[in-house]
Scaffold this active site. Structure first.
Site, PDB file in Angstrom:
ATOM      1  N   CYS A 187      -2.751   8.708   3.321  1.00  0.00           N
ATOM      2  CA  CYS A 187      -2.369   8.206   2.032  1.00  0.00           C
ATOM      3  C   CYS A 187      -3.643   8.432   0.921  1.00  0.00           C
ATOM      4  CB  CYS A 187      -2.177   6.499   1.937  1.00  0.00           C
ATOM      5  SG  CYS A 187      -3.421   5.881   2.992  1.00  0.00           S
ATOM      6  N   GLU A 205       0.943  -1.141   0.135  1.00  0.00           N
ATOM      7  CA  GLU A 205       0.082  -0.067  -0.133  1.00  0.00           C
ATOM      8  C   GLU A 205       0.948   1.155   0.048  1.00  0.00           C
ATOM      9  OE1 GLU A 205      -3.415  -0.034  -0.054  1.00  0.00           O
ATOM     10  OE2 GLU A 205      -3.266  -2.295   0.004  1.00  0.00           O
TER      11      GLU A 205
HETATM   12  P1  NAP Z   1       8.521   5.008   4.219  1.00  0.00           P
HETATM   13  O1  NAP Z   1       9.806   5.765   4.549  1.00  0.00           O
HETATM   14  O2  NAP Z   1       8.475   4.205   3.032  1.00  0.00           O
HETATM   15  O3  NAP Z   1       8.632   3.942   5.718  1.00  0.00           O
HETATM   16  C1  NAP Z   1       7.556   2.896   5.630  1.00  0.00           C
HETATM   17  C2  NAP Z   1       8.105   1.765   6.551  1.00  0.00           C
HETATM   18  O4  NAP Z   1       8.977   1.089   5.902  1.00  0.00           O
HETATM   19  C3  NAP Z   1       8.571   2.265   7.825  1.00  0.00           C
HETATM   20  O5  NAP Z   1       8.219   1.395   8.828  1.00  0.00           O
HETATM   21  C4  NAP Z   1      10.005   1.978   7.719  1.00  0.00           C
HETATM   22  O6  NAP Z   1      10.695   1.911   8.757  1.00  0.00           O
HETATM   23  C5  NAP Z   1      10.264   0.944   6.855  1.00  0.00           C
HETATM   24  N1  NAP Z   1      11.297   0.499   6.029  1.00  0.00           N
HETATM   25  C6  NAP Z   1      12.107   1.591   5.455  1.00  0.00           C
HETATM   26  N2  NAP Z   1      13.150   1.112   4.949  1.00  0.00           N
HETATM   27  C7  NAP Z   1      13.152  -0.264   5.177  1.00  0.00           C
HETATM   28  C8  NAP Z   1      13.813  -1.268   4.774  1.00  0.00           C
HETATM   29  N3  NAP Z   1      15.208  -1.277   3.983  1.00  0.00           N
HETATM   30  N4  NAP Z   1      13.758  -2.529   5.331  1.00  0.00           N
HETATM   31  C9  NAP Z   1      12.337  -2.565   6.196  1.00  0.00           C
HETATM   32  N5  NAP Z   1      11.649  -1.573   6.427  1.00  0.00           N
HETATM   33  C10 NAP Z   1      11.884  -0.473   6.027  1.00  0.00           C
HETATM   34  O7  NAP Z   1       7.176   5.602   4.574  1.00  0.00           O
HETATM   35  P2  NAP Z   1       6.733   6.561   5.579  1.00  0.00           P
HETATM   36  O8  NAP Z   1       7.399   7.848   5.302  1.00  0.00           O
HETATM   37  O9  NAP Z   1       6.689   5.995   6.713  1.00  0.00           O
HETATM   38  O10 NAP Z   1       5.178   6.903   5.183  1.00  0.00           O
HETATM   39  C11 NAP Z   1       4.623   8.013   4.283  1.00  0.00           C
HETATM   40  C12 NAP Z   1       4.002   7.129   3.155  1.00  0.00           C
HETATM   41  O11 NAP Z   1       3.409   6.277   3.266  1.00  0.00           O
HETATM   42  C13 NAP Z   1       3.343   8.251   2.172  1.00  0.00           C
HETATM   43  O12 NAP Z   1       3.903   8.468   0.943  1.00  0.00           O
HETATM   44  C14 NAP Z   1       2.014   7.646   2.052  1.00  0.00           C
HETATM   45  O13 NAP Z   1       1.162   7.881   0.991  1.00  0.00           O
HETATM   46  C15 NAP Z   1       2.176   6.087   2.391  1.00  0.00           C
HETATM   47  N6  NAP Z   1       1.032   5.629   2.774  1.00  0.00           N
HETATM   48  C16 NAP Z   1       0.149   4.715   2.255  1.00  0.00           C
HETATM   49  C17 NAP Z   1      -1.063   4.070   2.723  1.00  0.00           C
HETATM   50  C18 NAP Z   1      -1.675   3.193   2.008  1.00  0.00           C
HETATM   51  O14 NAP Z   1      -2.338   2.407   2.795  1.00  0.00           O
HETATM   52  N7  NAP Z   1      -1.707   3.106   0.759  1.00  0.00           N
HETATM   53  C19 NAP Z   1      -0.954   4.083   4.350  1.00  0.00           C
HETATM   54  C20 NAP Z   1      -0.220   5.036   4.793  1.00  0.00           C
HETATM   55  C21 NAP Z   1       0.872   5.809   4.327  1.00  0.00           C
HETATM   56  P3  NAP Z   1      11.510   3.379   9.616  1.00  0.00           P
HETATM   57  O15 NAP Z   1      10.543   4.227   9.984  1.00  0.00           O
HETATM   58  O16 NAP Z   1      12.109   2.553  10.880  1.00  0.00           O
HETATM   59  O17 NAP Z   1      12.293   3.857   8.780  1.00  0.00           O
END
Ligand code: NAP
Length: 522
Positions: free
Chosen positions: A296, A257
């Site tokens: 999102c 997602e």
């Molecule tokens: P993100 O930076 O991509 O991080 C998402 C998750 O992935 C976090 O738990 C992060 O951990 C983890 N992560 C990052 N690098 C990783 C790796 N190498 N291995 C394993 N896990 C890893 O996204 P975000 O900034 O938290 O969220 C914002 C984005 O999410 C926005 O673009 C939004 O649109 C999207 N979103 C989508 C939905 C949906 O349902 N479609 C819902 C909510 C948000 P850390 O925090 O420890 O880095």
């Protein structure tokens, strides 16, 4: 006072090594917690889930698993007020923001508890009826759905530390699969406190639930084909994780997602003062400001008949002008900060990219109530206007994950649907119209590029759950840019955690298993 988050693995609370990452209060910039997973044994955490949690959950009937969900929901409801305080301290949530996240979590557990109860004493599902192959009916087949025997690995985004975690847990547990949750580090405090309360309530079988707070470390190096990774976050991280060698080699289930440049369309039939016009303006403003635009599903592009552009602009500016930005502890405040300074920088950078194709209508001035505008991660609600959306690219591609939306005109229904599709695949579109034909054409015209289409007229204006709110009975997900995944949707949400198999054999044996399974119609 800063707290040090612990990791719950192999049924024990363990501290990570080192200083850890700092979690802040985005209103003041002050440290509220630290989180580290350094030194945590991810391999044995997964093994424990597979060997201990999985067999325990699989031995339970659907009704017993459902009772667990309901009991977990009760624990969360009992601690609701404390969670609201945490959501304010670590996410800058207003009361409305926290309600969506906290009550969304307990409500989704309760919903799955209720539908799971109806599945009764079965432990597996039957997908459809018996299939026969010829005149002689001795040899027949049935499709069954059995739980995967690995761990559901839930990697979550920062914006919904409660709802985002529990909506996934609800589906995995009901399917009979243990969970390892990895909340985004920036807002992990709420997830930590909730899991700590659920573990403390002693209602779960051993090995069913694990939590890591901080980096995922080498977690993905230990996944295998039995596991199911449900990721929520940015498209960029999703790409990196779904191409991890272990995920590719094991063809490990991976649901994504991701970000989404969602749109809302005001119908050609509306006019200033019509119910659908007013509902549209209210919804765009609400989507920009609730959770400070960090949903999102938020409306990033508002598509308006060209003749109504000025009227909509004026109405939105007036409405957004009533937003009070500041410390959510002040009850007059209607919008808090974004989650931290990094995110604030990201949003301001994204606005800068949008400005190459759109002009800022409102958002240049920032008044902050009850807090220091620089120490906190505040952003003014920012409305842009792009008068040539067909010739533009950034407005369809850049997700400013904050209180930001861009108005753009369209000249025909077909153009409006094509512009919505230019987002490359989105979670949701909404359509505000009193015209039945426009509404039907919109659903068909948007269907291929969206996971959900919300159609609003006067009759459902007040009843509607809203453009951005994900309801557990409806599918959540979207194609392409939105990740290509699917969650929730009632019992459809269990499919990701189940292996579907066709059993072929003697009619009596097939019927015996078919009778023991619960038939589902999704
Ligand atoms: P993100 O930076 O991509 O991080 C998402 C998750 O992935 C976090 O738990 C992060 O951990 C983890 N992560 C990052 N690098 C990783 C790796 N190498 N291995 C394993 N896990 C890893 O996204 P975000 O900034 O938290 O969220 C914002 C984005 O999410 C926005 O673009 C939004 O649109 C999207 N979103 C989508 C939905 C949906 O349902 N479609 C819902 C909510 C948000 P850390 O925090 O420890 O880095």
């Amino acid at each position: 006072m800063s707290v040090r988050l612990q990791n719950y693995v192999s049924d024990k609370w363990v501290d990570g090594d080192g200083d850890g990452a700092v979690l802040i209060n985005p209103v003041t910039g002050a440290e509220v917690a630290r989180a580290t997973t350094d030194g945590v044994d991810m391999e044995s955490a997964l093994r424990h889930g597979r060997m201990v949690g999985g067999p325990a959950l699989r031995a339970m009937t659907f009704a017993e698993r459902a009772a667990l969900l309901s009991a977990m929901g009760d624990v969360l409801i009992a601690n609701r007020d404390r969670y609201f305080d945490i959501a304010r301290e670590n996410s800058g949530n207003t009361k409305i923001d926290a309600t969506i996240d906290v009550d969304g979590g307990s409500g989704t557990l309760k919903y799955y508890g209720a539908i799971g109860k109806g599945l009764g004493d079965a432990t597996v599902m039957r997908d459809g009826g018996l299939e026969r192959f010829g005149k002689d009916d001795t040899f027949q087949a049935v499709h069954l759905r059995v739980p995967v025997e690995g761990v559901a690995i839930h990697i979550n985004a920062f914006n919904f530390p409660s709802w985002g975690m529990w909506e996934k847990v609800a589906c995995a547990f009901l399917a009979g699969v243990p969970v390892l949750a990895k909340p985004a580090t920036a807002t992990a405090l709420l997830s930590h406190e909730m899991i700590s309360d659920v573990v403390g309530a002693n209602i779960l079988p051993a090995g069913a639930l694990s939590l890591i707070c901080g980096s995922a470390g080498d977690l993905l190096d230990h996944v295998d084909r039995r596991d199911a990774i449900a990721f929520t976050g940015s498209a960029e991280t999703a790409r990196r994780l779904r191409t991890h060698p272990r995920v590719v080699e094991g063809a490990v289930r991976f649901n994504a997602e991701t970000d989404s440049v969602n749109s809302s369309i005001l119908g050609e039939d509306t006019s200033p003062g019509s119910p659908e016009f007013d509902l549209f303006v209210r919804e765009v403003a609400r989507e920009m400001t609730v959770k400070s635009g960090q949903k999102c599903t938020a409306i990033r592009r508002a598509l308006v008949p060209v003749a109504l552009m000025d009227a909509v602009t004026e109405a939105l500016v007036a409405r957004l002008g009533r937003t009070v930005v500041g410390d959510p502890a002040d009850e007059n405040v209607t919008m808090g900060p974004v989650v931290d300074h990094t995110q604030r920088r990201n949003v301001l950078d994204a606005i800068g990219r949008l400005k190459a194709e759109a002009q800022v209508i409102t958002g240049d001035a920032l008044d902050v109530v009850g807090a220091d505008a620089e120490a906190g991660a505040f952003i003014a609600p920012t409305l842009l206007r792009c008068d040539d959306p067909e010739g533009a690219t950034a407005v369809h591609e850049v997700e400013a994950f904050g209180p930001v939306s861009t108005l753009m005109p369209y000249t025909s229904a077909e153009e409006a649907f094509a512009l919505a599709g230019a987002g490359g695949g989105s979670l949701v579109a909404s359509v505000f119209t009193a015209n039945d034909l426009f509404a039907q054409n919109a659903v068909l015209g948007l269907g291929d590029s969206h996971g959900r289409v919300l159609v609003i007229d006067e009759a459902v204006g007040k009843l509607s759950t809203g453009h951005g709110i994900v309801m557990p009975m409806c599918v959540h997900g979207g194609p392409g840019r939105a990740g290509g995944g699917e969650e929730l949707g009632g019992l459809r949400g269990l499919r990701f955690y189940q292996q579907r198999l066709a059993m072929q054999g003697n009619k009596d044996r097939v019927m015996a298993l078919a009778d023991a399974a619960v038939e589902i119609a999704v």
